[in-house]
Enzyme design. Structure first.
Site, PDB file in Angstrom:
ATOM      1  N   LYS A  72     -45.320 105.922 100.131  1.00  9.40           N
ATOM      2  CA  LYS A  72     -46.715 105.295 100.011  1.00  9.40           C
ATOM      3  C   LYS A  72     -46.664 103.813  99.252  1.00  9.40           C
ATOM      4  CE  LYS A  72     -51.695 106.806  98.914  1.00  9.40           C
ATOM      5  NZ  LYS A  72     -52.209 107.723  98.209  1.00  9.40           N
TER       6      LYS A  72
ATOM      7  N   GLU B 233     -59.850 106.759  97.918  1.00  6.07           N
ATOM      8  CA  GLU B 233     -59.844 108.078  97.296  1.00  6.07           C
ATOM      9  C   GLU B 233     -61.011 108.580  96.228  1.00  6.07           C
ATOM     10  OE1 GLU B 233     -55.694 107.851  96.197  1.00  6.07           O
ATOM     11  OE2 GLU B 233     -55.084 107.843  98.348  1.00  6.07           O
TER      12      GLU B 233
ATOM     13  N   ASP C  74     -58.916 108.042  88.653  1.00  5.23           N
ATOM     14  CA  ASP C  74     -58.141 108.723  89.648  1.00  5.23           C
ATOM     15  C   ASP C  74     -56.746 108.491  89.498  1.00  5.23           C
ATOM     16  OD1 ASP C  74     -56.856 109.717  91.682  1.00  5.23           O
ATOM     17  OD2 ASP C  74     -57.905 108.794  93.342  1.00  5.23           O
TER      18      ASP C  74
END
Lengths: 244, 612
Positions: free
Chosen positions: B69, B167, B189
């Site tokens: 990622k 997200e 996050d």
């Protein structure tokens, strides 16, 4: 540049017949016959999007409530299973409502937009140094040049930091002045007593004052950003003010 | 109607979830695990995804891809500084990242597609129906190229990506199902490789994101790297060995560091034990929580700046935030919790499992799109300003950051030379004044303009950022009203043709022989047990009798022989026999002074896999 686009407002175009079933829609956003969403092209400007008068004082809670109402009607999430045509319309309508909301919610962007509406398409407002600060600005520019040439010593660093704080204070003062002028503008829009020629005169004067303040503010923002860069700080926080 | 699933495609782990009767469910694999390690292994016999790939990491480091990622939507130049942390080979080029695996090159979207395909298959097995549509989450601070790369990965995996969701916002939806009061919420996050902060206002079922900020290159991976660098220095000092070029040892250290970091969230101190037979010693090191915190403090501090910027953009002070929500595995680290609490002046929420909450949110968004949930609506923002290059290499902003999406801007273009029929545009994202300091997204070529004197054509270009945060560009000539044709050259992405080719190829590879895959998995499991046993014998052979040692050695030799054959059942049986033979040894080790380092009963569990 963006100001100019705001100035152009929303394109007005006839929208009498439903794009899908050709029946009369009469200004509704969903066709009374086939319930398809219609392009929101009847709005003449961002104030009109929310059914608000062209005034600078706004009830932000009310604005938000109306924005949420439109979002619940137009957001692409609600058209996931619709036809591509409906999806495209929902996307355009949402984009328009979002831009209108963000422009009007922000007091500075709101004034810039209003000036564009009143004066037709203007390509931005060029930054202008405030006359009373010309001398001080020359010194700042000199210090900035020096800062570029060599590393900052503690003394220069402090000077630049203080200077930045002073300019930020000045910018706040300019924003206060803008609020005052905004109130005068609203009073003018509401009032109907004065003779129309006087009104036109005052209208132009107020718009010029707003432009003057925005030009000074833009200038101050540029210098504040340059100072932040010279101080080796991320100017992101300050950049944000460019748009607010 | 087929089911729309929600997928959290994470740096370290990925998950898939769906909504059933108003309740979100995270889908487990056959063994009951919900987390699929985001690791892809390439072997001579086929491709491995998840735990099986993770197990072959130490043995086959150059052909095992993890944390892909971090490479999504990137160019070689962007990532070359961190390549020393990756054992696999990234090919130098001036375009999109390509990874060399044996004789082929793969792009990050193709690797991600393999992870997505595994999740798709898992969901299909669980639901008993085909799954073709998905909502996939990305870090809020992902730029256009990174989002597009994620969408491409979905397509290659045979999924129609109905929405790319941020997200932190997904997490807020998950909390919003049952727990969130109306007010202002900050979602912090911190995952394996990325950090996001989003500030939202929740009112009347509307989740309005006010501002977002972050760092797409900061996460638990970086904590591990800090620990590994520290361990390398310590090993150099104490044993005189430089392990920086030893790929296998580096992977051992990385897994050991990760496991130790996780244990230190619950314990004050822990012991790392890493046998390095190839260097002739076993490395042991006690590490305390305080030492870990010293190592990661600068990284945790790096998350606070974006928090302040997001608050400033939202026009709020830290104490105006009503609730703070923690998302991502790295928020289990006590230092992270402490710093977040200090910044916002209130105890953060973490009732929902921070590993699962994003996937749950993706499932909620999927249900909204399917028309199931009608009383929740998400209004997200674009994280970065969008602009075009103008004279002098300056970026002119078309859409400022933190604009609610979808959003659009129009710009007029014309020609500068008589008879010019083509106009180029360079589109960028970023917050800096100069083009070179911002992210190049793509170059667009407007063609088919009628030859006219310079300055006469009036081409209106519409830049639209859709609800996925992905740019769409349209152009038309205003005089004629005809659409201008646009060719897109993504700066760090795949063209449509490339994606199509990859989709075709993926179907070919999907026909892999299942039996051979199971065989590889059995061999990997065997290798893990063999390694763990050898390690345990090295540490504990003095603690057990000669007879037992001989017994273990016998079972070990039998497994090694079976492993080299191709009878899967024989390998599994021999693996189980060796496991049984070492049960007592594991207990003895547990009781010994090493007790601290061992948390599981069987040697395999104690030494083979890091505790999560």
């Amino acid at each position: 540049m963006t100001e100019a686009k705001r100035g152009e407002g929303v394109t007005r175009s006839a929208r009498d017949l439903c794009w899908n079933c050709q029946s009369e829609v009469g200004g509704e956003y969903f066709c009374p016959q086939c319930v398809k969403v219609q392009p929101a092209s009847v709005w003449s400007d961002y104030f009109d999007v929310f059914g608000l008068p062209r005034k600078l004082g706004l009830d932000l809670e009310e604005l938000q409530r109306r924005f949420y109402d439109w979002s619940r009607k137009f957001h692409p999430d609600l058209f996931q299973r619709a036809t591509p045509e409906e999806q495209a319309i929902s996307l355009e309508n949402s984009a328009l409502v979002n831009t209108a909301y963000r422009t009007l919610r922000d007091p500075i962007a709101r004034v810039e937009y209003l000036i564009g509406l009143e004066e037709g398409a203007v390509k931005g407002i060029p930054p202008k140094a405030p006359l009373d600060l010309l001398e001080e600005m020359l010194l700042v520019q000199e210090a900035l040049e020096g800062a570029k040439a060599s590393a900052l010593d503690a003394q220069t660093q402090k000077r630049l930091t203080d200077e930045r704080a002073r300019l930020a204070e000045r910018r706040r003062a300019e924003e206060e002045r803008l609020l005052d002028v905004s109130r005068e503008w609203d009073a003018l829009v509401e009032g109907s007593s004065a003779a129309s020629r006087d009104r036109d005169d005052l209208r132009r004067k107020l718009l010029d004052r707003m432009k003057g303040i925005l030009a000074v503010r833009a200038y101050l923002t540029t210098v504040i950003n340059d100072l932040s860069d010279a101080l080796g700080e991320d100017s992101q926080t300050h950049v944000s003010h460019r748009r607010h | 109607m087929s089911r729309i699933v929600g997928i959290d495609l994470g740096t370290t782990n990925s998950l898939v979830a769906y909504m059933e009767g108003g309740f979100p469910r995270v889908i487990p694999d056959a063994e009951g695990h919900v987390l699929l390690p985001s690791v892809v292994g390439f072997t001579a016999d086929g491709i491995l995804v998840g735990d099986a790939a993770k197990r072959q990491l130490v043995r086959n480091p150059t052909r095992t891809i993890y944390s892909v990622k971090r490479l999504m939507g990137k160019g070689y130049e962007d990532v070359k500084k961190e390549l020393r942390y990756f054992p696999f080979h990234v090919v130098p080029s001036d375009e999109v990242v390509k990874i060399r695996v044996a004789d082929r090159e793969v792009t990050p979207p193709e690797v991600s597609a393999l992870i997505l395909r595994a999740l798709k298959e898992r969901a299909e097995a669980h639901l008993g129906l085909p799954v073709t549509k998905a909502v996939i989450t990305v870090p809020a601070y992902f730029n256009d190229s990174q989002r597009q790369a994620t969408k491409d990965a979905g397509r290659i995996a045979g999924l129609e990506v109905l929405r790319i969701v941020n997200e932190p916002t997904a997490a807020s939806l998950a909390y919003g199902l049952h727990r969130l009061k109306e007010g202002t919420v900050a979602v912090y996050d911190l995952g394996g490789g990325t950090f996001d902060i989003s500030i939202l206002r929740v009112k009347d079922g509307i989740f309005e994101v006010l501002a977002t900020n972050g760092n797409t290159h900061l996460g638990g991976d970086d904590f591990d790297r800090a620990v590994v660098d520290w361990l390398l220095a310590d090993i150099k000092a104490r044993h005189g060995a430089d392990l920086r070029a030893d790929l296998e040892a580096l992977q051992e250290l990385r897994l050991g560091a990760e496991a130790a970091k996780c244990r230190l969230s619950f314990e004050e101190r822990t012991v790392l034990t890493i046998p390095l037979p190839q260097h002739g010693f076993t490395y042991r090191r006690e590490i305390s929580r305080a030492e870990l915190e010293t190592l990661i403090e600068p990284l945790v501090q790096q998350t606070l700046g974006p928090c302040r910027l997001a608050l400033a953009d939202a026009g709020l002070s830290a104490n105006a935030v009503d609730e703070v929500v923690l998302v991502g595995g790295s928020t289990r680290v006590p230092l992270v919790k402490r710093r977040v609490q200090e910044l916002f002046g209130k105890t953060p929420h973490s009732q929902l499992n921070p590993d699962e909450v994003v996937a749950v949110g993706a499932a909620v968004q999927a249900d909204i799109l399917a028309g199931g949930i009608t009383n929740m609506l998400l209004l997200d923002v674009t994280p970065l300003s969008l602009g075009i290059e103008t004279l002098g290499g300056v970026m002119s902003v078309l859409t400022p950051r933190n604009m609610t999406i979808p959003t659009s801007a129009k710009e007029l273009f014309t020609t500068s030379v008589d008879g010019q029929t083509v106009v180029d545009m360079h589109v960028l994202q970023g917050e800096r004044e100069l083009v070179k300091d911002n992210r190049s997204l793509a170059r667009f070529e407007l063609s088919g303009i009628d030859p006219m004197p310079a300055g006469m054509p009036r081409i209106e270009v519409t830049f639209l950022i859709d609800a996925n945060g992905i740019l769409q560009v349209n152009a038309r000539e205003l005089r004629t009203g005809k659409a201008a044709s646009i060719e897109v050259k993504p700066s760090y992405g795949l063209t449509d043709t490339e994606v199509e080719r990859m989709i075709e190829e993926s179907f070919v590879h999907a026909e892999e022989d299942v039996a051979s895959r199971l065989l590889i998995e059995a061999r990997n499991e065997a290798d893990t047990v063999i390694r763990a046993t050898e390690r345990a014998l090295g540490q504990g052979s003095g603690l057990i009798g000669q007879e037992e040692t001989a017994q273990i050695n016998g079972a070990l030799a039998a497994l090694k022989a079976a492993r080299d054959g191709s009878d899967r059942d024989a390998i599994r049986a021999a693996t189980e026999r060796l496991n049984q033979a070492t049960l007592h040894l594991a207990e003895v080790l547990m009781d010994s002074a090493l007790k601290e380092a061992l948390t599981a009963k069987r040697v395999t569990e104690a030494l083979g896999k890091p505790e999560r």
